[in-house]
Design an enzyme around this catalytic site. Structure first.
Site, PDB file in Angstrom:
ATOM      1  N   ASP A   1       0.838  -1.198   0.000  1.00  0.00           N
ATOM      2  CA  ASP A   1       0.000   0.000   0.000  1.00  0.00           C
ATOM      3  C   ASP A   1       0.877   1.253   0.000  1.00  0.00           C
ATOM      4  OD1 ASP A   1      -2.471  -1.277  -0.048  1.00  0.00           O
ATOM      5  OD2 ASP A   1      -2.529  -1.510   2.117  1.00  0.00           O
ATOM      6  N   GLY A   2       1.971   1.168   0.731  1.00  0.00           N
ATOM      7  CA  GLY A   2       2.910   2.291   0.800  1.00  0.00           C
ATOM      8  C   GLY A   2       3.496   2.615  -0.573  1.00  0.00           C
TER       9      GLY A   2
HETATM   10  P1  NAP Z   1       4.868   2.698   4.935  1.00  0.00           P
HETATM   11  O1  NAP Z   1       5.911   1.695   5.212  1.00  0.00           O
HETATM   12  O2  NAP Z   1       4.644   3.142   3.540  1.00  0.00           O
HETATM   13  O3  NAP Z   1       3.495   2.175   5.534  1.00  0.00           O
HETATM   14  C1  NAP Z   1       3.387   1.775   6.880  1.00  0.00           C
HETATM   15  C2  NAP Z   1       2.363   0.658   6.970  1.00  0.00           C
HETATM   16  O4  NAP Z   1       1.073   1.204   6.723  1.00  0.00           O
HETATM   17  C3  NAP Z   1       2.609  -0.428   5.938  1.00  0.00           C
HETATM   18  O5  NAP Z   1       2.353  -1.669   6.546  1.00  0.00           O
HETATM   19  C4  NAP Z   1       1.572  -0.102   4.871  1.00  0.00           C
HETATM   20  O6  NAP Z   1       1.187  -1.239   4.129  1.00  0.00           O
HETATM   21  C5  NAP Z   1       0.441   0.409   5.711  1.00  0.00           C
HETATM   22  N1  NAP Z   1      -0.550   1.236   5.020  1.00  0.00           N
HETATM   23  C6  NAP Z   1      -0.357   2.326   4.244  1.00  0.00           C
HETATM   24  N2  NAP Z   1      -1.528   2.836   3.841  1.00  0.00           N
HETATM   25  C7  NAP Z   1      -2.479   2.042   4.369  1.00  0.00           C
HETATM   26  C8  NAP Z   1      -3.915   2.056   4.331  1.00  0.00           C
HETATM   27  N3  NAP Z   1      -4.572   3.011   3.682  1.00  0.00           N
HETATM   28  N4  NAP Z   1      -4.575   1.092   5.008  1.00  0.00           N
HETATM   29  C9  NAP Z   1      -3.923   0.141   5.705  1.00  0.00           C
HETATM   30  N5  NAP Z   1      -2.585   0.081   5.798  1.00  0.00           N
HETATM   31  C10 NAP Z   1      -1.883   1.028   5.131  1.00  0.00           C
HETATM   32  O7  NAP Z   1       5.093   3.912   5.946  1.00  0.00           O
HETATM   33  P2  NAP Z   1       5.376   5.430   5.890  1.00  0.00           P
HETATM   34  O8  NAP Z   1       6.191   5.773   4.719  1.00  0.00           O
HETATM   35  O9  NAP Z   1       5.859   5.775   7.220  1.00  0.00           O
HETATM   36  O10 NAP Z   1       3.923   6.132   5.788  1.00  0.00           O
HETATM   37  C11 NAP Z   1       3.014   6.013   4.772  1.00  0.00           C
HETATM   38  C12 NAP Z   1       1.628   5.763   5.346  1.00  0.00           C
HETATM   39  O11 NAP Z   1       1.696   4.646   6.210  1.00  0.00           O
HETATM   40  C13 NAP Z   1       1.045   6.915   6.160  1.00  0.00           C
HETATM   41  O12 NAP Z   1       0.095   7.595   5.399  1.00  0.00           O
HETATM   42  C14 NAP Z   1       0.428   6.249   7.384  1.00  0.00           C
HETATM   43  O13 NAP Z   1      -0.984   6.314   7.398  1.00  0.00           O
HETATM   44  C15 NAP Z   1       0.795   4.794   7.269  1.00  0.00           C
HETATM   45  N6  NAP Z   1       1.383   4.367   8.534  1.00  0.00           N
HETATM   46  C16 NAP Z   1       0.650   3.619   9.376  1.00  0.00           C
HETATM   47  C17 NAP Z   1       1.165   3.268  10.615  1.00  0.00           C
HETATM   48  C18 NAP Z   1       0.356   2.468  11.542  1.00  0.00           C
HETATM   49  O14 NAP Z   1      -0.659   1.891  11.158  1.00  0.00           O
HETATM   50  N7  NAP Z   1       0.757   2.418  12.799  1.00  0.00           N
HETATM   51  C19 NAP Z   1       2.441   3.651  10.974  1.00  0.00           C
HETATM   52  C20 NAP Z   1       3.183   4.394  10.074  1.00  0.00           C
HETATM   53  C21 NAP Z   1       2.624   4.758   8.868  1.00  0.00           C
HETATM   54  P3  NAP Z   1       2.181  -2.017   3.102  1.00  0.00           P
HETATM   55  O15 NAP Z   1       3.058  -2.860   3.953  1.00  0.00           O
HETATM   56  O16 NAP Z   1       1.222  -2.802   2.287  1.00  0.00           O
HETATM   57  O17 NAP Z   1       2.929  -0.980   2.306  1.00  0.00           O
HETATM   58 MN    MN Z   2       0.288  -4.572   3.406  1.00  0.00          MN
END
Ligand code: NAP
Ligand code: MN
Length: 258
Positions: free
Chosen positions: A46-47
């Site tokens: 998703d990222g």
């Molecule tokens: P990232 O590694 O791209 O993403 C962090 C995790 O969030 C990965 O497991 C990703 O899935 C998942 N994710 C992203 N969008 C999602 C959605 N709409 N629904 C469910 N899961 C989703 O991290 P990043 O570069 O720090 O940030 C990018 C996005 O990740 C942010 O917009 C934030 O919302 C999300 N994020 C979530 C958390 C959390 O849930 N605690 C923590 C950090 C960031 P994949 O493994 O499939 O890529």
């Molecule tokens: Mn995933």
């Protein structure tokens, strides 16, 4: 078909991407066009889709995205690595249903706009921030916390969920306002429940704390909002288009999540 491939930076995803590239050009005679593609194939998670969307932000009305997950099925990804042949078949034989998702935007001092698919986060991990929040021009609340997260429906399963926000069903256009680490004691309570707002709402944030706040939009961030007076957050007119070549089940994805 003019396509491009956007790949997560790991060995497996890169290998799969070059396999796709080979088959699409040699077997299906599709045209690789990184500058103005009709479809962006995203290989990773998703990222990866988020990153691809930001890369093509200026052309979002002209192209659509489809995701192949190299881990477990994600929210934005419709195929896994096992579906290689099926995906190629669907891509060339099925008419896709185009599903659109609005972006969310933050406008700083009526000047600079930042857009995201998942969420906008505003705050500080160093000191507590105090924000005066107005909604549609009406004062709502002064929050006191590490910051706020304003999520879209699409982002409701991402950071929003991690900060205690509700997962919102596919097809609902909303904004969800949640506090990050709210201060809560006998003398001070600020907005303890997430608030789901209808799509046309406009959230305005003011207060001196903006000066030392960081604004994050999906995986990106601005420099500190030095001397900023006002941040407006709302759904954007810009949309992301996903090409669904096979039926999309939101519930199937949710079952993986809980
Ligand atoms: P990232 O590694 O791209 O993403 C962090 C995790 O969030 C990965 O497991 C990703 O899935 C998942 N994710 C992203 N969008 C999602 C959605 N709409 N629904 C469910 N899961 C989703 O991290 P990043 O570069 O720090 O940030 C990018 C996005 O990740 C942010 O917009 C934030 O919302 C999300 N994020 C979530 C958390 C959390 O849930 N605690 C923590 C950090 C960031 P994949 O493994 O499939 O890529
Ligand atoms: Mn995933």
């Amino acid at each position: 078909m003019r396509y491009t491939i956007y790949t997560r930076d790991d060995d497996f995803s890169r290998e799969l991407a070059s396999k796709f590239n080979e088959v699409l050009t040699d077997e299906f005679h599709d045209t690789r066009d990184d500058d103005s593609p009709q479809i962006v194939l995203c290989i990773g998670g998703d990222g990866t889709i988020l990153r691809a969307i930001h890369q093509y932000e200026s052309q979002l009305d002209k192209l659509c995205f489809v995701g192949i997950h190299t881990g477990t099925l994600g929210f934005f990804t419709d195929y896994t690595k096992e579906d290689f042949r099926e995906f190629l078949h669907d891509l060339h034989h099925n008419k896709p249903v185009i599903q659109s998702y609005p972006l969310i935007e933050a406008i700083v001092d009526d000047e600079q706009t930042y857009r995201a698919l998942n969420e906008i986060r505003l705050g500080s991990f160093t000191t507590t921030v105090y924000y005066d929040i107005s909604i549609d021009g009406e004062y709502f609340e002064t929050v006191c916390s590490a910051g706020i997260c304003v999520s879209t429906q699409a982002g409701s399963t991402a950071a929003n969920r991690a900060v205690g926000g509700a997962v919102v069903d596919d097809g609902l256009n909303i904004l969800e306002l949640t506090q990050i680490m709210p201060v809560s004691h006998i003398n001070q309570h600020s907005m303890t429940s997430p608030y789901i707002l209808k799509q046309e709402r406009v959230i305005e944030i003011t207060g001196e704390s903006l000066d030392h706040s960081l604004l994050c939009y999906d995986h990106k961030e601005t420099k500190r909002l030095k001397q900023a007076k006002k941040v407006v957050i709302k759904l954007s007119d810009q949309k992301v288009l996903f090409a669904r070549f096979r039926p999309y089940s939101y519930l199937e994805r949710l079952k993986n999540l809980f």
